[in-house]
Write an enzyme that holds these catalytic residues in place. Sequence first.
Site, PDB file in Angstrom:
ATOM      1  N   HIS A 124     -10.127   1.633   1.878  1.00 22.01           N
ATOM      2  CA  HIS A 124     -10.831   0.361   2.009  1.00 22.01           C
ATOM      3  C   HIS A 124     -10.756  -0.205   3.424  1.00 22.01           C
ATOM      4  O   HIS A 124     -11.540  -1.079   3.784  1.00 22.01           O
ATOM      5  CB  HIS A 124     -10.330  -0.660   0.975  1.00 22.01           C
ATOM      6  N   ASP A 154      -7.669   5.319  -3.079  1.00 23.56           N
ATOM      7  CA  ASP A 154      -7.736   4.452  -1.905  1.00 23.56           C
ATOM      8  C   ASP A 154      -6.995   5.041  -0.698  1.00 23.56           C
ATOM      9  O   ASP A 154      -6.180   4.365  -0.066  1.00 23.56           O
ATOM     10  CB  ASP A 154      -7.183   3.061  -2.233  1.00 23.56           C
ATOM     11  N   SER A 230      -2.390  -3.121   5.108  1.00 21.84           N
ATOM     12  CA  SER A 230      -3.042  -2.034   4.388  1.00 21.84           C
ATOM     13  C   SER A 230      -3.003  -0.748   5.193  1.00 21.84           C
ATOM     14  O   SER A 230      -3.392  -0.707   6.356  1.00 21.84           O
ATOM     15  CB  SER A 230      -4.503  -2.392   4.090  1.00 21.84           C
TER      16      SER A 230
END
Length: 492
Positions: A124, A154, A230
Amino acid sequence: MRRFVAIIIVLVGVVAFMVGLVVAGSGIRMPAGPLTTLSKGPIPDVAPVQQAAALLVPSTLASGIDFAEVASRMNAAVVNVDASSRGGRRSRGDLDEPQREGPRQGAGSGFVIDADGHILTNFHVIDGADRITITLSDGRRLRARVVGTDPAIDVALLAIDAGAAARMPVAALGDSDRLRVGEWVCAIGNPLGYVHSVTVGVVSFMGRKLFDNSLDDYIQTDAAINFGNSGGPLINARGEVVGINTAISSQANNIGFAIPINQVRAVLPQLKTRGRVARGFIGVTLETVTPELQRALGLATTTGAIVQEVTTDTPAERAGLRAYDVIRSVDGRDVASSDELIRDVSGRTPGSVARLQVLRDGREQDILVKLAERPLDEDDVEERRPVQPADSTQPPLGMVVRNIDPSTAQRYGLPSALTGVLVTRIEPASLAQVARVRRGMVILEINRRRVTSVDDYERAVARARPGDVLALYVYDPLAEQRSILTVTIEGQ
C-alpha cells in the site's frame, strides 16, 4: 527511685534481646544459585527486601537486552520510501464508480535484505506510484523499481542500484515462528516524517486475524507504530527482522500489526522471479473440527478440517469432495486445523496435485486434487488489504461501504429487492466493531432515513457530532434478518 530505674533497665534489655531473636529468625532466604541482574561483576550485599525485589525483574529485561546496540546495527539498513504519482488515470475510489485521481505523494519505510539492493516494504506504500525514491540513512536519494508485489498480504519487493546497496548493511531475517507473546521487540521507521525513529514494546498476540481468515497471521505489538512506519522492520532482541509493520488501530494506543517475516520469506522467490505470487486453491469453505462438531456429527476424529461448502467449477468439485468430508492429512502430513490446511495449499504451486486423506461417513479414502490458482480480483485485494495502513486516514465510523449493484447482490447472496450499502471492511477496535457491525451486513437506514448509496451514507455520518447516537438499521444475510444497532459518536 533506684529500684524503679533498675527495673526499667532490665525491661529494656529483655525487650532488646527478644527483638534481636525475632529479627535473626525471620530473615528472607534467597534461593541457591546466582541471582540474575542487569549489573556486571559480583553482586553486592543488599538488604533482604532489596534482594526479593530483584527477583521480580522480568527475565527478558534481566538478560541484558540492549536495543541501543540493535538500533545502531540496524538503522543504516532501514530506508525511507517516497512514492508519487502524476495522477490523471482512472481509479476505483468507490469500487463502482471510477474516478479520476489527482497527483499524490505518499511515504513509508522499508529495509534492505540483500547485497543486490532488494528492499521490502508494504504494497500500500507504493500502490499506484509512478516514481519511487529511496532515501538512505546517509542522505543519498536513489530511484527504485518495483520487482514484485503481493497485495494479498500487503508486501512489495523493490530494488535499487546494487552498487549503492553494496556499501549498506543488510537486515538479517529472523524466524517469526519462534516469537512468543511477551517477547521484546523494536520498530524502526519514519513515523510522521521523523526519520529513523526507534520504539520498543512487546509482542501482544500472535496470529491475529483481521480481514482474511485464510491468509491473515498478523503479529500484534504494543511497540509504538505511527503514520509513516508502514513497511519498516519489527526487530527482535537479537537484531533480526521478524515482521513488517503494516497497520495500526486508530481507536486505541499501542495496538499495531506486522506481517510475520516467515510469511514474506515464503513468497520471496516468486516475487523475485515472477513479480507476483500464485497460490494454490481447492475451492472449499472449511471449519476446524471441534469437540462440539465431533459430538454433534458423530465423527471418528477430533482433528482435521471439515468441508462446509464446495464451490462450483473448482478443483474440489472436480475431485469429488463433498460437504461434511473431514480432511485429515495432505500428502501424509496431518492437518490440525482449517487454517493449517489453507496455508499448506496456498503455499503449493497451481497445477500441482495434492493427495488428501478424507474421512467420509466413517470411512477413510484418498482423493487427488489438482490445484488451481487462487483467484484474486480487485475487489478481493481491496477487502484483504489492512484497513488502517499506517499511512492512511480512518474511514467514517471505522468501516468501508460500497453501493449494491445486481452483480454484488448475487455475489453476496442478497435479496434482489434490497436497497442500501454493503459493509466491505471493518476497522479493528472501531466504533463499528464495538456496535457489532460485521463485514457483509447491509445498512438500510440511519436514524430512520433510507440509505440507498454511498453518498447517502457519507452525508448521514458527516452530520453526526460528538455525543450523537446513530441508529443503524441493518440486514444480516447470515441470519437473514434485520436489526437495529447503535453507534455513539466519540469526541476528538
